[in-house]
Structures are given as structure tokens and as C-alpha cells.
Design a protein around this motif. Sequence first.
Motif, mmCIF file in Angstrom:
data_model
loop_
_atom_site.group_PDB
_atom_site.id
_atom_site.type_symbol
_atom_site.label_atom_id
_atom_site.label_comp_id
_atom_site.label_asym_id
_atom_site.label_seq_id
_atom_site.Cartn_x
_atom_site.Cartn_y
_atom_site.Cartn_z
ATOM 1 N N LEU A 8 86.266 107.594 -27.702
ATOM 2 C CA LEU A 8 85.222 106.644 -27.317
ATOM 3 C C LEU A 8 83.854 107.321 -27.290
ATOM 4 C CD1 LEU A 8 84.449 103.827 -26.376
ATOM 5 C CD2 LEU A 8 84.975 104.531 -24.032
ATOM 6 N N ALA A 12 80.568 106.434 -29.602
ATOM 7 C CA ALA A 12 79.291 106.095 -28.981
ATOM 8 C C ALA A 12 78.173 107.021 -29.450
ATOM 9 C CB ALA A 12 79.421 106.147 -27.461
ATOM 10 N N TRP A 100 90.568 101.798 -29.840
ATOM 11 C CA TRP A 100 89.342 102.225 -29.179
ATOM 12 C C TRP A 100 88.113 101.717 -29.922
ATOM 13 C CZ3 TRP A 100 88.572 103.599 -24.458
ATOM 14 C CH2 TRP A 100 89.553 104.278 -23.741
ATOM 15 N N GLN A 101 88.191 101.745 -31.249
ATOM 16 C CA GLN A 101 87.047 101.280 -32.034
ATOM 17 C C GLN A 101 86.872 99.770 -31.897
ATOM 18 O OE1 GLN A 101 86.866 103.119 -35.845
ATOM 19 N NE2 GLN A 101 84.741 102.502 -36.176
ATOM 20 N N TYR A 104 85.020 99.361 -28.644
ATOM 21 C CA TYR A 104 83.625 99.793 -28.766
ATOM 22 C C TYR A 104 82.816 98.773 -29.560
ATOM 23 C CZ TYR A 104 79.512 102.464 -30.043
ATOM 24 O OH TYR A 104 78.208 102.867 -30.228
ATOM 25 N N ASN A 105 83.396 98.261 -30.651
ATOM 26 C CA ASN A 105 82.707 97.247 -31.446
ATOM 27 C C ASN A 105 82.392 96.018 -30.606
ATOM 28 O OD1 ASN A 105 82.985 98.962 -33.599
ATOM 29 N ND2 ASN A 105 84.582 97.787 -34.617
ATOM 30 N N CYS A 107 81.867 95.860 -27.428
ATOM 31 C CA CYS A 107 80.753 96.187 -26.532
ATOM 32 C C CYS A 107 79.418 96.094 -27.261
ATOM 33 C CB CYS A 107 80.940 97.588 -25.952
ATOM 34 S SG CYS A 107 82.297 97.721 -24.764
ATOM 35 N N CYS A 108 79.378 96.544 -28.496
ATOM 36 C CA CYS A 108 78.132 96.490 -29.276
ATOM 37 C C CYS A 108 77.724 95.055 -29.581
ATOM 38 C CB CYS A 108 78.285 97.287 -30.567
ATOM 39 S SG CYS A 108 78.364 99.072 -30.332
ATOM 40 N N SER A 173 85.153 92.275 -34.038
ATOM 41 C CA SER A 173 85.447 93.612 -33.518
ATOM 42 C C SER A 173 86.653 94.222 -34.217
ATOM 43 C CB SER A 173 85.701 93.540 -32.007
ATOM 44 O OG SER A 173 84.586 92.994 -31.328
#
Length: 241
Positions: A8, A12, A100-101, A104-105, A107-108, A173
Motif C-alpha cells: 500500500l 501511494a 490492495w491496488q 487504493y484505486n 480511495c483515489c 477500481s
Amino acid sequence: MKKHSSVLMLLARSTIYRVLALLVLLAMIERVLFGRALPYGQFGEDGLKTCFSESYIVWAFGLYFLLLTALLCTTGCAFGSRTGDTLRRLRISEKAVFLWQCGYNACCYLLLWAVQVGLALYFCRMYTQAVPDSVTNQTVFLAFYRVPLLHSLLPLAHISRWVRNFLLLAGLSITAAGVPYAQRRGERVAPVIVLVSVTNFQFVRDLSESGSDVMLSVLSIVTATVTLISVLGKEAAYDDA
């Protein structure tokens, strides 16, 4: 657990500064566009709606959406940076990296949504201060129903559009995370291209087109499912590089 948190942090560090820089640029561009369109809103009953229509901030939002998606899709690929090699050295299963990606996607994309909603509220405040005589206690509320972009960002009581947005967030995502996974294997990925293209066209369509909500929801489910099957069906741990 340390290896997983490292994934993560790596994702980031490789993108967050560019994401934030582009958001600042987006805010500056939209501020200029709305400021130039503000005089158009001084006439007529739908002045605030006219301001948003004449500002064309929807094009700035759409362009940022494409740039953000491209950035997320290339994160973790085996070209252009050492991110792919670093992921291999962490010796984490590709399934875990993919998941995890996906997070993260998401969140973006949520960050983009939050910033754009905040900018929209700021522009509404600009209008109410510039044209106080044309403002009622319903002006901003009605704008979020009448302006397609605003209503898509914050659908209020439009339940089907909330559902669409949630499924769209998940679909984007997942499909974006599937791109670097496939690229490291020399495979091509079509789901994200299809979903992004349709999203950019349909996201701000006529509010009465409930059929477009259903279509985009179904497309999000289908493309996400195809990506998940492709990834989970070919899971393999990273080898030492």
C-alpha cells in the motif's frame, strides 16, 4: 502484515503526489472557468444552472478522470518505473497485490469525488454572493437536481444513481487494478477501456435517463466480474527477481 502494508505504501508513494498536484490544477482551472461564466448567471430564473453549463467544468472533470485512470492503470506495470520489480521483491501473492491496488484505486476515485463536490459547493457559494437578489433558499438545492454533473456527483434522493455510483466505483477500481496485473504477463485488458469510455459519456447525461443508470450499473458489474475471474483464476505468487 508488514509486507502487505508495504504494498500500500509503495502504491501511494508512486502516485499520490501526482494525484494531488493534478487535483490542485483541476481546482485552479475550474475556478477560472466558473469565474468567466459567472456573468451569464445574472439573467433568468436558472442562473446557477446557466453558470455551470456555460463554464464547461464538466470537460475539466472528465479530463482529470481520464488522467487519473491512466495513472492508476500504469501503477505497478513493468515499464516506466521500478514499481513492478519492487512488488516482485516483496514476495507477496499477486492476488494480494491486486486487492490492495483495488482498495487504493477506490480511495483515489473517492478523493476525486470529494474534491469535485467541494468545488461545486464553493462555486454555488460564489454565485449566491455575486447575485444575491436572484437567490432563494432553494437555489443550491435545485441546482443539484437540475445540473447533470452536480446530480451525478450528489444524487440526493435519487437512489438508483447512488447505487450506480457505488457499482461504478467498484468497477473502475477493480478494472484499473487489473491492467498492471495483466501487463506484467504480456496480456491485454479490455474491460477498463470499455468502462471508462462509457462512463465518461454517460456520467453526466440527462437526469431523466434512468435507463443509463441501469446500463452503467450492469456494465460495471460485468467488467468487474470479468477482471476478478481473470485475476483470481490465474493467481500465482511473485518469484524472486
